[in-house]
Design a protein around this motif. Structure first.
Motif, PDB file in Angstrom:
ATOM      1  N   LEU A 104       0.914  -1.188   0.086  1.00 55.09           N
ATOM      2  CA  LEU A 104       0.092  -0.002  -0.227  1.00 55.09           C
ATOM      3  C   LEU A 104       0.919   1.191   0.195  1.00 55.09           C
ATOM      4  O   LEU A 104       0.833   1.963  -0.610  1.00 55.09           O
ATOM      5  CB  LEU A 104      -0.721   0.054   1.162  1.00 55.09           C
ATOM      6  CG  LEU A 104      -2.009  -1.157   1.281  1.00 55.09           C
ATOM      7  CD1 LEU A 104      -2.640  -1.057   2.500  1.00 55.09           C
ATOM      8  CD2 LEU A 104      -2.857  -1.109  -0.046  1.00 55.09           C
ATOM      9  N   TYR A 105       1.709   1.352   0.968  1.00 53.60           N
ATOM     10  CA  TYR A 105       2.336   2.680   1.012  1.00 53.60           C
ATOM     11  C   TYR A 105       3.418   2.796  -0.104  1.00 53.60           C
ATOM     12  O   TYR A 105       3.357   3.799  -0.642  1.00 53.60           O
ATOM     13  CB  TYR A 105       3.376   2.673   2.436  1.00 53.60           C
ATOM     14  CG  TYR A 105       3.812   3.797   2.615  1.00 53.60           C
ATOM     15  CD1 TYR A 105       3.434   4.883   3.114  1.00 53.60           C
ATOM     16  CD2 TYR A 105       5.475   3.914   2.301  1.00 53.60           C
ATOM     17  CE1 TYR A 105       4.203   6.344   3.392  1.00 53.60           C
ATOM     18  CE2 TYR A 105       6.135   5.087   2.486  1.00 53.60           C
ATOM     19  CZ  TYR A 105       5.505   6.434   3.120  1.00 53.60           C
ATOM     20  OH  TYR A 105       6.164   7.302   3.413  1.00 53.60           O
ATOM     21  N   TYR A 108       1.056   3.218  -3.433  1.00 55.36           N
ATOM     22  CA  TYR A 108       0.140   4.399  -3.444  1.00 55.36           C
ATOM     23  C   TYR A 108       0.984   5.678  -3.057  1.00 55.36           C
ATOM     24  O   TYR A 108       0.364   6.696  -3.411  1.00 55.36           O
ATOM     25  CB  TYR A 108      -1.183   4.013  -2.915  1.00 55.36           C
ATOM     26  CG  TYR A 108      -1.842   2.938  -3.659  1.00 55.36           C
ATOM     27  CD1 TYR A 108      -2.143   3.134  -4.678  1.00 55.36           C
ATOM     28  CD2 TYR A 108      -2.069   1.893  -2.832  1.00 55.36           C
ATOM     29  CE1 TYR A 108      -2.975   2.007  -4.942  1.00 55.36           C
ATOM     30  CE2 TYR A 108      -2.698   0.653  -3.138  1.00 55.36           C
ATOM     31  CZ  TYR A 108      -3.209   0.854  -4.591  1.00 55.36           C
ATOM     32  OH  TYR A 108      -3.898  -0.189  -5.184  1.00 55.36           O
ATOM     33  N   SER A 123      -3.379  11.062  -0.142  1.00 58.16           N
ATOM     34  CA  SER A 123      -3.902  10.402  -1.064  1.00 58.16           C
ATOM     35  C   SER A 123      -5.118   9.527  -0.672  1.00 58.16           C
ATOM     36  O   SER A 123      -5.220   8.479   0.298  1.00 58.16           O
ATOM     37  CB  SER A 123      -2.865   9.016  -1.331  1.00 58.16           C
ATOM     38  OG  SER A 123      -3.503   8.116  -2.273  1.00 58.16           O
ATOM     39  N   PHE A 126      -5.041   5.854  -1.274  1.00 56.54           N
ATOM     40  CA  PHE A 126      -4.129   5.057  -0.066  1.00 56.54           C
ATOM     41  C   PHE A 126      -5.319   4.687   1.028  1.00 56.54           C
ATOM     42  O   PHE A 126      -5.088   3.711   1.606  1.00 56.54           O
ATOM     43  CB  PHE A 126      -3.090   5.815   0.118  1.00 56.54           C
ATOM     44  CG  PHE A 126      -2.332   5.307   1.522  1.00 56.54           C
ATOM     45  CD1 PHE A 126      -1.526   4.226   1.434  1.00 56.54           C
ATOM     46  CD2 PHE A 126      -2.489   5.951   2.765  1.00 56.54           C
ATOM     47  CE1 PHE A 126      -0.932   3.593   2.418  1.00 56.54           C
ATOM     48  CE2 PHE A 126      -1.887   5.171   4.011  1.00 56.54           C
ATOM     49  CZ  PHE A 126      -1.002   4.356   3.702  1.00 56.54           C
TER      50      PHE A 126
END
Length: 145
Positions: A104-105, A108, A123, A126
């Motif tokens: 994820l990190y 995104y 985001s 995110f």
């Protein structure tokens, strides 16, 4: 079992992201103060563990537990720190925190040219993917224990 909240800090102690799911009790202080207290506590615990451990700890500090909750900790080689507070029944979350970072990190935030590293994460993609990821965990319960 449930997840209470999640923090993401950079190497300088700036809280880049905070999410909350099943947190029953608020700290009674501002979020900024809470972030400073959390980072300071982590800094102190990591220092204490590294100095007092009788063994050379490859992974260092990974979690601690009180009578009410369990704090899970993951730090990347670049100094990003991900902290998840859960109830006591949740097993070690190191792999899950690594997965949050890597899938994820990195995907995104790091790979997004519109995201400025070191700034609070803005985001929406995110945020929504993180929320979906946490809600899909086998130990997430919408009703806190």
């Amino acid at each position: 079992m449930t997840v209470h909240n999640l923090y993401i800090f950079d190497r300088n102690g700036t809280c880049l992201h905070y999410s909350e799911w099943n947190r029953k009790k608020q700290a009674g202080i501002s979020k900024e103060e809470e972030f400073k207290l959390m980072y300071g506590m982590l800094f102190s615990i990591r220092s204490f563990v590294s100095k007092m451990s009788p063994l050379d700890m490859k992974d260092g500090f990974v979690s601690f537990q009180t009578s009410r909750y369990k704090l899970h900790y993951y730090e990347t080689p670049t100094g990003i720190k991900i902290i998840m507070n859960t109830d006591l029944g949740v097993p070690n979350c190191r792999d899950i925190l690594h997965q949050i970072y890597s899938t994820l990190y990195v995907e995104y935030i790091i790979k997004n040219p519109l995201c400025v590293l070191g700034d609070t994460l803005q985001s929406e993609l995110f945020n929504s993917r993180l929320d979906s990821f946490v809600r899909a965990l086998p130990f997430f319960s919408a009703r806190a224990a």
